[in-house]
Write a protein that holds these residues in place. Structure first.
Motif, PDB file in Angstrom:
ATOM      1  N   UNK A  97       1.031  -0.349  18.514  1.00  0.00           N
ATOM      2  CA  UNK A  97       0.620  -1.594  17.862  1.00  0.00           C
ATOM      3  C   UNK A  97      -0.406  -1.317  16.769  1.00  0.00           C
ATOM      4  N   UNK A  98      -1.306  -0.366  17.033  1.00  0.00           N
ATOM      5  CA  UNK A  98      -2.315  -0.033  16.030  1.00  0.00           C
ATOM      6  C   UNK A  98      -1.676   0.573  14.786  1.00  0.00           C
ATOM      7  N   UNK A  99      -0.760   1.537  14.984  1.00  0.00           N
ATOM      8  CA  UNK A  99      -0.090   2.165  13.841  1.00  0.00           C
ATOM      9  C   UNK A  99       0.805   1.173  13.121  1.00  0.00           C
ATOM     10  N   UNK A 100       1.477   0.317  13.878  1.00  0.00           N
ATOM     11  CA  UNK A 100       2.365  -0.669  13.266  1.00  0.00           C
ATOM     12  C   UNK A 100       1.575  -1.654  12.409  1.00  0.00           C
ATOM     13  N   UNK A 101       0.418  -2.097  12.904  1.00  0.00           N
ATOM     14  CA  UNK A 101      -0.397  -3.032  12.129  1.00  0.00           C
ATOM     15  C   UNK A 101      -0.854  -2.392  10.823  1.00  0.00           C
ATOM     16  N   UNK A 102      -1.181  -1.092  10.868  1.00  0.00           N
ATOM     17  CA  UNK A 102      -1.590  -0.408   9.650  1.00  0.00           C
ATOM     18  C   UNK A 102      -0.456  -0.360   8.634  1.00  0.00           C
ATOM     19  N   UNK A 103       0.740  -0.051   9.105  1.00  0.00           N
ATOM     20  CA  UNK A 103       1.887   0.015   8.201  1.00  0.00           C
ATOM     21  C   UNK A 103       2.220  -1.362   7.630  1.00  0.00           C
ATOM     22  N   UNK A 104       2.212  -2.387   8.483  1.00  0.00           N
ATOM     23  CA  UNK A 104       2.597  -3.726   8.037  1.00  0.00           C
ATOM     24  C   UNK A 104       1.578  -4.266   7.041  1.00  0.00           C
ATOM     25  N   UNK A 105       0.292  -4.055   7.318  1.00  0.00           N
ATOM     26  CA  UNK A 105      -0.735  -4.563   6.402  1.00  0.00           C
ATOM     27  C   UNK A 105      -0.624  -3.911   5.026  1.00  0.00           C
ATOM     28  N   UNK A 106      -0.497  -2.603   5.000  1.00  0.00           N
ATOM     29  CA  UNK A 106      -0.421  -1.905   3.714  1.00  0.00           C
ATOM     30  C   UNK A 106       0.871  -2.223   2.982  1.00  0.00           C
ATOM     31  N   UNK A 107       1.941  -2.385   3.730  1.00  0.00           N
ATOM     32  CA  UNK A 107       3.218  -2.713   3.086  1.00  0.00           C
ATOM     33  C   UNK A 107       3.214  -4.142   2.559  1.00  0.00           C
ATOM     34  N   UNK A 108       2.555  -5.054   3.270  1.00  0.00           N
ATOM     35  CA  UNK A 108       2.486  -6.439   2.803  1.00  0.00           C
ATOM     36  C   UNK A 108       1.669  -6.545   1.526  1.00  0.00           C
ATOM     37  N   UNK A 109       0.621  -5.715   1.412  1.00  0.00           N
ATOM     38  CA  UNK A 109      -0.172  -5.728   0.192  1.00  0.00           C
ATOM     39  C   UNK A 109       0.604  -5.203  -1.005  1.00  0.00           C
ATOM     40  N   UNK A 110       1.609  -4.390  -0.733  1.00  0.00           N
ATOM     41  CA  UNK A 110       2.388  -3.770  -1.814  1.00  0.00           C
ATOM     42  C   UNK A 110       3.851  -4.199  -1.741  1.00  0.00           C
ATOM     43  N   UNK A 111       4.105  -5.443  -1.346  1.00  0.00           N
ATOM     44  CA  UNK A 111       5.486  -5.880  -1.169  1.00  0.00           C
ATOM     45  C   UNK A 111       6.250  -6.004  -2.472  1.00  0.00           C
ATOM     46  N   UNK A 112       5.571  -5.859  -3.596  1.00  0.00           N
ATOM     47  CA  UNK A 112       6.290  -5.868  -4.873  1.00  0.00           C
ATOM     48  C   UNK A 112       7.236  -4.679  -5.002  1.00  0.00           C
ATOM     49  N   UNK A 113       7.010  -3.637  -4.215  1.00  0.00           N
ATOM     50  CA  UNK A 113       7.819  -2.417  -4.350  1.00  0.00           C
ATOM     51  C   UNK A 113       9.274  -2.684  -3.967  1.00  0.00           C
ATOM     52  N   UNK A 114       9.519  -3.549  -2.976  1.00  0.00           N
ATOM     53  CA  UNK A 114      10.909  -3.822  -2.605  1.00  0.00           C
ATOM     54  C   UNK A 114      11.432  -5.119  -3.210  1.00  0.00           C
ATOM     55  N   UNK A 115      10.698  -5.675  -4.168  1.00  0.00           N
ATOM     56  CA  UNK A 115      11.157  -6.893  -4.823  1.00  0.00           C
ATOM     57  C   UNK A 115      11.660  -6.600  -6.232  1.00  0.00           C
ATOM     58  N   UNK A 116      12.105  -7.639  -6.912  1.00  0.00           N
ATOM     59  CA  UNK A 116      12.621  -7.506  -8.276  1.00  0.00           C
ATOM     60  C   UNK A 116      11.546  -7.090  -9.274  1.00  0.00           C
ATOM     61  N   UNK A 117      10.293  -7.266  -8.887  1.00  0.00           N
ATOM     62  CA  UNK A 117       9.213  -6.858  -9.780  1.00  0.00           C
ATOM     63  C   UNK A 117       9.211  -5.354 -10.022  1.00  0.00           C
ATOM     64  N   UNK A 118       9.823  -4.613  -9.140  1.00  0.00           N
ATOM     65  CA  UNK A 118       9.886  -3.155  -9.265  1.00  0.00           C
ATOM     66  C   UNK A 118      11.113  -2.793 -10.101  1.00  0.00           C
ATOM     67  N   UNK A 119      10.939  -2.247 -11.304  1.00  0.00           N
ATOM     68  CA  UNK A 119      12.118  -1.935 -12.142  1.00  0.00           C
ATOM     69  C   UNK A 119      12.802  -0.620 -11.763  1.00  0.00           C
TER      70      UNK A 119
END
Length: 1520
Positions: free
Chosen positions: A1015-1037
């Motif tokens: 749970x601790x490692x998962x929370x770290x991954x989810x938090x950092x990925x949520x802050x950078x969610x533009x990477x898997x969106x259309x904003x990423x060319x």
């Protein structure tokens, strides 16, 4: 001690754990009452057991710890915590390394649970299955006496807990699991009590109705193991006591079904059950002999080599048992009181042996298949070896007649040498115990024939000549007074000069001298013209005969008067061999031997056939090449076997009267081998020279005189000196992987005995490594002054020789000492600017990876097997010098990897990452800080910035095994820092991409963490990925980074699904899931992005994720909700039924109203929305312009259907259904227990999804799709859906007729076989529907038909002629597609068409096909005779299906007066006549002299003679 260190640690830890557990139990028993002694009241033991259950089953220590817990705590407390423990333990039996531990734990738990339940072994015999577990077919079960009901239920519950998982696992398709259960677990269970076998057979018999094949196979496996272990008592064996159950358990009908099962393993198990017994003297009953006669003829022609090998091994055991028991019966028959059953049993034995011997000989007819010949000869050899004379109880050779001997002589001409050898052994037995085969005149003719074959240009003829010579020598050995061999040989060859009169009494030496004279004459022809010799009189067949006959002479027991002649013969033979090698050396030592004709070979062409020989060789140069390398092969093997065959006492330093070989001759032979290995270019020549040189070195190393065993040392020193000299005039071949140079060094070092300490091997390794390493370190400086350094050839030779030595298995642990230096040389070799050095270094690295980590077990580079990996601690403790070397190389390789000025690709980076990717942290990681794997991680993180895509991928694979669990979060945080928070920041796409790849590998480690750490490692991954969610969106060319981000997010969500998170804390996961699902549902504009890198790869990944998160997830959640609601309604009904009565509402009405109201109210609209959204997503994906996307979606749908079919088969949690095979997805059912572990997307309820889109898929297949792979998949998808037939039945007949006609024409015009096969599989459904409508029209002609059916039948009635013509056209297409020249894929499709509608296509009950029904039967016969095993098996299942469907078709005959079929006598008769005529013309026109001398006798019908028919046909062909 290092290799035994883990075992010692485990044993010591087990002892300590048991003592601690024992002390705790003693203390607990003293301080607690009986009520408090349970596990529920002991928090320490409870937490201990729960912790053990969280440990991975791959840890062997878990089994020992659980076994200790069972020993001190009992089994029931463990089952209370983990009810599914028996099933989990059974699952571990899939792994061979864990089978022993798992079986021990399982049996200990079973025994403990049995004692706790109060069931002793004696009372366990009376256990009976509960009523719900007993099958309808009680004929196959063994009845038990009635016992007390309560006790019976308690024992039955015990069976359900422990025996039921075993029986279910035995009915799976996992072969390895079943083998390990039978080998490890079943013997332990059977020793627990006799009743367990009875109970298991009952449980398996209960499944005979649902899955007969799997249950039958499991029953036979269990009974076979029980019989070999002696658990089946002799008192219940056999059918003589009036029982209908064989061995007291198995019905005779079930045994016959297993003996003719479609599965090879089931048939072999049933055959083994009949053959094997714990006592070799156990009498074989009449019933068993009948089963053997039933089984053997149907399996002798099996095409599988593995099946034949197992079949012969079992038959060997049977024959030994028959011999022992027959001798025992014969001893009983010689007593005073002779019992009639004993006499009858002896008669059964003799009749079986006679039948088997005669039947196997009759199988050697001309034109018999290879499998039939080789199996029959092997059986015959086993029989004659066991029953050679009356002393053995029965004499097989006395049964052979003249025709049988002629058939065995014909087997000597077989192209397979093993068949020749078996036939020779049978003929030898006949000659020894019966009579000679030939008289004087026949012997002379046979000798002449053998001598002519010894000069044949066909390579297989010389082997035939050898065995004919050997049979003649055996006859002369056993009947020396029949004729004088010297006179016979003179008559066959003309005048033979025999200088020594004593030789005339030694037929073998006489024949050798004759062949040597023949060889010398052939060498003389080759000296004049090698082309003429290759075309007319090759030398290698004669030398081949000499080598084999020479092996028949025992020089150690040779008579003294024969020694001078033998010595002279050996001397002349060596001279002739060396002369021959010099003659053919221009061919084999040419720089391009393949297809080259040297000038020396065409000189001296003045023979009568000179022009013909030259034209032949020039048109086919392989004549000359084959003659050359086969001659070198025979010379090398002859000289090598001669040295090995002679006793060391006959190999003298100087020439004496007692010796046969001298030191000078040995040196000459060694010089020849050195020349061939160092100068030959043709691989066949130096590989076979290596085989002969090995034999020579073995003789020299074991010779007692030092002058002999020093010769290999001198040769090795000379080769190494030649390599180090760097002489440009050296004849060593630097290309072709140094040709024969590694073979020479390998032959000397590998044959060196261990008694000498392998001094030459260690010396060679040190010199070669020094040469390779020094060259690597000095390469940069040397290449500055010279563009092509002369020392590069020496380094190439050193690397190639090292590769050969590391691969040599006979060197064993000796070569392990030099692995570290070899790996250094390989990695440093990558730096060289010379391509030859880099190529050799690559090959050396490959061999070292195999030597260090074992043979690769997984074909997938992304999923390396644990067996091909090592812990970093064990690796660096074994090779300590590699730690600083790899660290330095990795540091140097990654120094400039982040440079933006230029592309930096260090040569050593790839091999270092490849090695590090095979390491993983040890449980003791960190105890020794000098060898920590964590030191490599910062440099691997640097590789994430590499501009080279392959480097980033390999680095991501290397970081996962190096990261420790407590370091995953820290490493991931450093990687997250490399990712920008917004798309506006300036960052390199390669850096972002590499970091995402490494994060994806790290998240896979989190899945195995404990809940808190996860749970601790998962929370770290989810938090950092949520802050950078533009990477898997259309904003990423950048599509490359966007694809990697999508894969990372998918992995994070997968880990989140396995983590138990409170609903209040789960919002951070749901927000990420919502954003991710929204991003992957966005459709990209293809026309704008199709030229951008990684666009197509991203679209394919996005399609897979859409199917997983949008389609499969919604269907799964909806199905779960429906199931939960239904269960809730049922519970509500059970609890609230009195309220229903009070309201005077019937229970059935209440239930239906409850289900209807809740379902419609809660999920009615959502059901429509889910279906609509799923359809829209799938349609968008199927209409994608990227064919990879369409292909991926179709693959997922097909795999989902296949997974559904596989899940419906028996496994440990589900027992129903049957399997369906889908082409291209055969590997999907490899995982037995869970498809979730395969990593592939599967859609639950795929049948419903495909059914809703059936019309769209049909339109896509017929009108829209253009890519051939997608066409193939979509037609297979339409054909594989069970509900597709009902959808097509609703269509109009005119539409179906038009579709069938157009698809038939499309198949004829299609060029790709796979597409044709897929369309053909789909069209068979159309054929079945149209045929059934004609059938309905004929059956309802006088009845009333309404609605759509009337419209369809009227259409068929108006166009019945057109329908019949289209169906007949399809039948002809089926016939053409099944011909022997077609691809097996298309033939398999034809088999499935016949299998799906056998009752229509083969029977034609309405007579629509007319005479064309025989075309279908002809198609089936052609498929049954095909060479492909799968084609034949499916075609055979067609016949089985037809016999089960049609009542008029019995298993006795398909054609009789009462059946619907009529035999096509005219076609059968014509085919029979053609076959007889072909056989006669083939034998008459044969060039083989043996075949010409045999007058064939062909049996024919009374009014037709084959000879007259052939003469009449020849007369008709003459021009008048």
């Amino acid at each position: 001690m290092c290799s035994f260190y883990p075992l010692i640690v485990r044993q010591s830890a087990k002892v300590v754990f048991e003592k601690v557990l024992q002390l705790h139990c003693i203390f607990r028993n003293e301080n607690h009452t009986k009520e408090d002694k349970g596990l529920a009241g002991d928090h320490f033991l409870q937490s201990l057991v729960r912790h053990l259950f969280t440990v991975s089953w791959s840890s062997r220590g878990k089994f020992s710890a659980l076994t200790s817990c069972v020993k001190h705590l009992g089994c029931q407390p463990l089952l209370d915590i983990q009810p599914g423990l028996p099933v989990e333990v059974i699952q571990q039996l899939q792994e061979q390394a864990l089978s022993c531990y798992a079986s021990e734990l399982y049996c200990n738990m079973f025994t403990s649970h049995m004692e706790e339940s109060g069931c002793s072994e004696s009372s366990f015999k009376d256990i009976k299955l509960p009523d719900h577990a007993i099958a309808e077919d009680q004929g196959n079960l063994k009845s038990s006496e009635k016992t007390d009901t309560g006790q019976q239920l308690s024992k039955a519950k015990l069976f359900e807990t422990w025996a039921e998982p075993v029986t279910k696992a035995m009915c799976t398709h996992k072969k390895k699991l079943k083998q390990n259960i039978v080998e490890y677990l079943l013997p332990r269970l059977l020793k627990s009590g006799d009743g367990i076998l009875n109970y298991m057979i009952q449980g398996l018999s209960a499944r005979l109705k649902d899955m007969p094949q799997q249950a039958q196979g499991a029953i036979t496996m269990c009974l076979h193991r029980a019989r070999t272990l002696g658990f089946l008592k002799t008192s219940v064996v056999g059918t003589e006591k009036g029982t209908s159950l064989w061995l007291g358990y198995l019905s005779t009908d079930v045994l016959k079904e297993t003996l003719c099962s479609m599965d090879d393993h089931i048939r072999l198990d049933a055959f083994a059950l009949v053959c094997e017994n714990s006592k070799t003297s156990e009498v074989v009953t009449t019933f068993e002999f009948e089963m053997l006669k039933f089984f053997i003829p149907h399996n002798v022609n099996n095409q599988s080599p593995a099946f034949r090998q197992s079949f012969l091994a079992l038959l060997k055991k049977l024959i030994f048992r028959v011999k022992e028991s027959l001798l025992s019966l014969q001893r009983k028959s010689k007593g005073k009181n002779i019992v009639e059953p004993v006499t009858n049993a002896i008669n059964d034995y003799e009749s079986f042996c006679e039948w088997l011997a005669i039947w196997t000989v009759e199988n050697l007819y001309p034109g018999a298949a290879f499998a039939r010949r080789t199996t029959s000869l092997a059986i015959l050899s086993l029989l004659t070896a066991s029953f050679t004379s009356e002393k053995d109880g029965f004499c097989v050779p006395v049964l052979f007649k003249k025709a049988h001997i002629q058939a065995l002589l014909g087997a000597l001409t077989d192209t397979f040498e093993e068949n020749k050898r078996e036939a020779f052994s049978v003929l030898t037995c006949f000659i020894q115990h019966q009579e000679p085969i030939w008289d004087t005149e026949g012997t002379v003719e046979t000798l002449s024939l053998a001598l002519s074959l010894a000069c044949s240009t066909r390579p297989q003829d010389c082997a035939t000549a050898v065995y004919i010579f050997l049979v003649l020598l055996k006859q002369q050995e056993f009947y020396p007074n029949q004729s004088h061999f010297a006179a016979l040989l003179s008559s066959a060859t003309g005048a033979l000069e025999v200088k020594d009169g004593a030789v005339s009494n030694c037929p073998k030496l006489l024949l050798l001298w004759s062949l040597l004279h023949l060889l010398n004459s052939q060498i003389a022809v080759a000296e004049e013209s090698l082309v003429s010799a290759a075309a007319n009189r090759p030398m290698y067949p004669t030398l081949h005969c000499i080598r084999y006959i020479l092996q028949e002479i025992d020089f150690g027991t040779m008579k003294g008067n024969h020694m001078p002649s033998a010595k002279d013969f050996i001397k002349r033979l060596i001279i002739s061999c060396l002369h021959l090698s010099r003659v053919v050396s221009p061919v084999v030592q040419n720089s391009s031997p393949e297809g080259n004709i040297p000038e020396e070979a065409v000189t001296g062409l003045d023979t009568p056939n000179a022009e013909w020989s030259r034209a032949l060789v020039e048109s086919m140069p392989e004549y000359l090449v084959v003659c050359g390398w086969r001659s070198i092969k025979e010379v090398s093997l002859t000289l090598g076997s001669l040295c090995l065959q002679l006793p060391t006492s006959l190999i003298m330093k100087e020439e004496t009267s007692e010796g046969l070989l001298t030191l000078d001759q040995i040196e000459i032979i060694g010089k020849y081998f050195n020349q061939q290995l160092l100068e030959s270019i043709h691989r066949g020549a130096f590989e076979l020279a290596y085989a002969g040189f090995q034999l020579t070195c073995q003789t020299l190393w074991r010779h007692p005189l030092s002058c002999f065993h020093q010769l290999p040392s001198l040769w090795l020193s000379a080769v190494l000196q030649d390599i180090k000299s760097g002489d440009p005039q050296s004849k060593l071949c630097a290309t072709r992987r140094s040709a024969g140079v590694p073979f020479l060094v390998q032959a000397i070092t590998s044959t060196e005995p261990n008694l000498t300490g392998r001094q030459m091997f260690h010396r060679a390794m040190k010199e070669l490594l020094q040469l390779a390493l020094n060259q690597d370190r000095e390469a940069c400086q040397a290449e500055i002054h010279s563009a092509m350094p002369s020392t590069s050839d020496a380094q190439v030779h050193a690397l190639n020789i090292l590769r050969a030595l590391y691969r040599e298995s006979r060197l064993g642990d000796d070569v392990v000492l030099y692995v570290a230096d070899g790996l250094k040389a390989a990695i440093l070799g990558f730096r060289s600017e010379q391509w030859a050095v880099r190529n050799s270094a690559t090959l050396l690295l490959s061999s070292l990876m195999t030597r260090i980590f074992g043979v690769k077990r997984s074909k997938d580079e992304t999923a390396m097997s644990k067996k091909n990996c090592q812990t970093g601690r064990a690796f660096f403790y074994r090779y300590p010098t590699l730690y600083p070397f790899l660290l330095e190389e990795l540091e140097a390789a990654t120094a400039n990897v982040m440079s933006r000025d230029r592309l930096s690709l260090h040569p050593s980076l790839y091999p270092v990452l490849l090695v590090l990717g095979r390491l993983f942290p040890s449980t003791l990681e960190g105890s020794d800080t000098s060898l920590s794997l964590s030191a490599f991680i910062p440099y691997i993180i640097r590789c994430a910035s590499s501009p080279v895509y392959k480097t980033r991928v390999i680095a991501s694979r290397a970081i996962q095994p190096l990261a420790k669990r407590n370091e995953v979060v820290g490493i991931s945080l450093s990687l997250w820092e490399n990712l920008p928070l917004s798309p506006s920041s300036q960052s390199q796409s390669s850096h972002v991409h590499g970091s995402l790849l490494q994060l994806t590998q790290l998240i896979k480690l989190v899945e195995d963490f404990h809940d808190t750490n996860k749970l601790e490692a998962l929370k770290s991954f989810v938090d950092n990925l949520s802050k950078r969610n533009w990477i898997f969106k259309k904003l990423n060319p950048c599509f490359a980074t966007r694809q990697a981000a999508c894969i990372l997010t998918d992995a994070v969500l997968d880990v989140a699904s396995t983590c138990h998170v409170d609903s209040q804390k789960a919002t951070f996961i749901s927000d990420l899931k919502t954003a991710f699902r929204s991003s992957i549902s966005d459709h990209e504009a293809q026309n704008l992005n199709s030229f951008l890198p990684f666009y197509f790869e991203f679209e394919k990944t996005r399609a897979e994720l859409c199917l997983k998160h949008l389609v499969a997830a919604e269907i799964s959640s909806f199905d779960q909700s429906i199931s939960a609601l239904k269960n809730g309604c049922q519970k509500s009904k059970q609890h609230n039924q009195p309220d229903a009565k009070q309201l005077e509402v019937p229970a059935s009405t209440y239930q239906s109203n409850c289900e209807k109201s809740n379902l419609d109210k809660k999920f009615g609209e959502e059901n429509l929305d889910v279906d609509h959204s799923n359809n829209q997503v799938l349609l968008l994906l199927l209409n994608s312009p990227v064919y990879d996307v369409r292909l991926g979606v179709l693959d997922v749908l097909l795999s989902s259907l296949s997974s559904r079919a596989s899940d419906s088969q028996i496994d440990l949690t589900n027992t129903s259904g049957c399997s369906h095979a889908f082409p291209g997805n055969e590997d999907l059912d490899s995982e037995l227990f869970s498809h979730a572990h395969s990593g592939k997307v599967t859609i639950q309820g795929a049948e419903a999804v495909v059914s809703r889109l059936y019309h769209q898929l049909l339109k896509m297949a017929i009108d829209i799709e253009t890519h051939h792979l997608c066409q193939e998949k979509v037609f297979y998808l339409l054909a594989s859906l069970p509900e597709g037939f009902s959808v097509l039945e609703k269509e109009k007949s005119s539409y179906l007729l038009q579709m069938l006609s157009s698809l038939t024409e499309r198949i004829q015009a299609e060029r790709r076989t796979e597409v044709k096969a897929a369309i053909l599989r789909f069209t068979v459904s159309l054929v079945a529907i149209l045929y059934k409508r004609i059938q309905e029209l004929n059956s309802n002609s006088s009845g009333h038909i309404s609605g759509q059916a009337e419209t369809n039948l009227s259409t068929v009635s108006n166009n019945q002629v057109e329908v019949s013509s289209v169906l007949i056209k399809w039948l002809k297409l089926l016939r053409d597609s099944s011909s022997a020249d077609e691809n097996p894929v298309l033939q398999i499709s034809c088999c499935h068409c016949l299998l799906q509608n056998a009752d229509i296509l083969l029977v034609d009950p309405q007579g629509i096909f007319g005479p064309e029904v025989y075309t279908v039967w002809n198609t089936l016969v052609v498929l049954l005779q095909d060479d492909d095993l799968e084609v034949k098996e499916i075609a055979a299942s067609v016949v089985c299906a037809l016999l089960k469907k049609e009542k008029g078709l019995s298993n006795m005959a398909m054609y009789c007066s009462k059946t619907k079929l009529r035999p096509p006598m005219r076609s059968i008769l014509e085919e029979c006549k053609c076959g007889k005529a072909r056989l006669v013309t083939m034998l008459e026109d044969s060039d083989d002299p043996v075949v010409k001398t045999v007058q064939p006798f062909i049996k024919t019908i009374r009014k037709w003679k084959v000879a007259e028919a052939i003469d009449e046909a020849k007369e008709g062909l003459k021009v008048k």
